[in-house]
Design a protein around this motif. Structure first.
Motif, PDB file in Angstrom:
ATOM      1  N   GLY A 340      50.253  39.214   6.416  1.00 50.53           N
ATOM      2  CA  GLY A 340      48.970  38.599   6.090  1.00 50.53           C
ATOM      3  C   GLY A 340      48.544  38.608   4.642  1.00 50.53           C
ATOM      4  N   LEU A 341      49.376  39.075   3.713  1.00 55.87           N
ATOM      5  CA  LEU A 341      48.969  39.038   2.311  1.00 55.87           C
ATOM      6  C   LEU A 341      49.022  37.605   1.798  1.00 55.87           C
ATOM      7  CD1 LEU A 341      49.807  42.117   2.691  1.00 55.87           C
ATOM      8  CD2 LEU A 341      50.193  42.097   0.216  1.00 55.87           C
ATOM      9  N   SER A 342      48.142  37.273   0.860  1.00 56.55           N
ATOM     10  CA  SER A 342      48.112  35.932   0.293  1.00 56.55           C
ATOM     11  C   SER A 342      49.293  35.726  -0.644  1.00 56.55           C
ATOM     12  CB  SER A 342      46.809  35.710  -0.482  1.00 56.55           C
ATOM     13  OG  SER A 342      46.783  36.515  -1.649  1.00 56.55           O
ATOM     14  N   ALA A 343      49.600  34.456  -0.898  1.00 58.10           N
ATOM     15  CA  ALA A 343      50.698  34.140  -1.815  1.00 58.10           C
ATOM     16  C   ALA A 343      50.421  34.697  -3.207  1.00 58.10           C
ATOM     17  CB  ALA A 343      50.913  32.628  -1.874  1.00 58.10           C
ATOM     18  N   ARG A 344      49.171  34.656  -3.636  1.00 55.16           N
ATOM     19  CA  ARG A 344      48.836  35.194  -4.963  1.00 55.16           C
ATOM     20  C   ARG A 344      49.062  36.701  -5.018  1.00 55.16           C
ATOM     21  NH1 ARG A 344      46.476  33.333  -9.282  1.00 55.16           N
ATOM     22  NH2 ARG A 344      45.949  31.371  -8.247  1.00 55.16           N
ATOM     23  N   ALA A 345      48.674  37.411  -3.949  1.00 53.93           N
ATOM     24  CA  ALA A 345      48.870  38.861  -3.923  1.00 53.93           C
ATOM     25  C   ALA A 345      50.355  39.210  -3.909  1.00 53.93           C
ATOM     26  CB  ALA A 345      48.174  39.461  -2.705  1.00 53.93           C
ATOM     27  N   ILE A 346      51.141  38.437  -3.156  1.00 52.13           N
ATOM     28  CA  ILE A 346      52.579  38.698  -3.088  1.00 52.13           C
ATOM     29  C   ILE A 346      53.232  38.393  -4.434  1.00 52.13           C
ATOM     30  CG2 ILE A 346      54.733  38.071  -1.933  1.00 52.13           C
ATOM     31  CD1 ILE A 346      53.005  37.341   0.526  1.00 52.13           C
TER      32      ILE A 346
END
Length: 388
Positions: A340-346
């Protein structure tokens, strides 16, 4: 009040003079980009021929810039100057890559052209020929070399615009992203732990750290003990080790600004790091040193090329021929995406400046588990209940 000057780039009235030897000379004055008005002339057998010759010259003429790069400079010399600038401003591995592509592709194809002869059409034809015989990534690197060289020519005033910008884009074949599944991770780590050669080369812990962080192999090999916050359970990724041609191992302060980051460490990684930490460790000790042990400085640095080669052999023997060190990065990105992490966080976690790269190139799109089916089942069941 004096006559106003010619507009920059414009020429005045064309005058004709009969030559004693026969023929006609056409003359005019041009105000160049530096504000200086200079005489220009061309000759022909007749007035019309002289005028045509003069106008043709005016269309391709570039003003003297006082620099070493002009419209008549050969591309080979321009590329040499571009590589010299690259070596001064960029890191060694970038220079090595650009120099290789310039030597193998750009100079053989375009080196004897004058700068003014490098047109959009010529660049596009060359890039299409590269696409037919090289990978998309290599062709993009070749394009970068040409674009950088022509941008340098534009800075010197040798050309007005960079012709590479209007050449067609490089279209690469889309590739499926494959990451290690949970069962594959368990199987691989079990085989590495049982492999005496892998253990001797310190590969099981290295792979665990890459899976835990999604770091590049050069970043992992640059981690020192002081980069780990043992209370907060984090690691600061601030450098990478690379091999530079004719120099040897070099420690760079991060591949890019985005690559410098602080990462939380999962429990299994902290347990591994705690177990392998020697009693006589110093702050500057390498976490993954070479075979000479936990020394300090360059003598303890581990060569990423040699490490990658040993890892390649070990993975092949384990039956994971398709796995590379980058697959560990893709696996970390995919696991974070599935949770569930966002693409920006990843992207921030694995050190990408653009989340789009992370999504397109690093995330395995195959469905994991039954979460999607359960969600659809729940929504469908609710809709049927409403209808009843």
């Amino acid at each position: 009040m004096g006559r106003p000057p010619l507009p920059v780039g414009a020429h005045g009235k064309i005058r004709f003079y009969e030559l004693a030897s026969g023929g006609v000379r056409a003359m005019t004055k041009v105000r160049d980009a530096d504000g200086v008005t200079r005489p220009v002339e061309r000759s022909g057998k007749s007035r019309a021929a002289a005028e045509r010759a003069l106008k043709s010259h005016l269309r391709t003429r570039q003003a003297p810039t006082g620099g070493e790069i002009t419209a008549d400079t050969r591309v080979e010399k321009l590329v040499e100057r571009f590589l010299a600038e690259t070596k001064r401003r960029r890191k060694g591995t970038t220079y090595d890559t650009y120099e290789m592509h310039a030597r193998n592709h750009v100079v053989p194809a375009l080196g004897q052209l004058r700068v003014r002869e490098v047109t959009v059409a010529r660049v596009d034809v060359f890039l299409r020929s590269c696409e037919a015989r090289l990978s998309a990534n290599t062709t993009r690197s070749v394009r970068t070399v040409i674009s950088g060289a022509m941008a340098l020519a534009a800075r010197f005033g040798a050309i007005s615009t960079n012709p590479v910008r209007d050449a067609g884009h490089i279209e690469g074949s889309p590739k499926d992203v494959r990451a290690l599944t949970r069962s594959e991770r368990v199987e691989l780590l079990g085989k590495l732990d049982a492999d005496e050669d892998a253990f001797r080369f310190d590969l099981p812990d290295l792979v665990r750290f890459m899976l835990a962080t999604g770091c590049r192999i050069g970043e992992v090999l640059a981690v020192q003990d002081h980069a780990i916050d043992w209370q907060a359970e984090t690691v600061a990724i601030v450098a990478n080790i690379v091999r530079v041609k004719r120099v040897g191992l070099v420690r760079h302060e991060g591949k890019t600004f985005a690559s410098q980051r602080v990462l939380p460490l999962p429990a299994f990684a902290m347990a591994m790091l705690t177990e392998r930490r020697p009693a006589d460790v110093l702050p500057d000790s390498m976490v993954f040193p070479n075979s000479r042990g936990h020394g300090l400085g360059r003598d303890s640095w581990r060569d990423p090329h040699n490490t990658g080669a040993r890892l390649r052999t070990t993975l092949d023997l384990a039956g994971f021929e398709w796995v590379t060190s980058h697959v560990f990065r893709k696996t970390a990105a995919t696991v974070l995406d599935q949770h569930g992490l966002s693409a920006r966080a990843i992207a921030g976690h694995i050190g990408h400046a653009r989340p789009s790269i992370t999504q397109d190139v690093y995330m395995d799109k195959r469905a994991a588990g039954r979460e999607a089916a359960d969600a659809l089942d729940s929504a469908w069941g609710s809709a049927e209940a409403d209808e009843k």
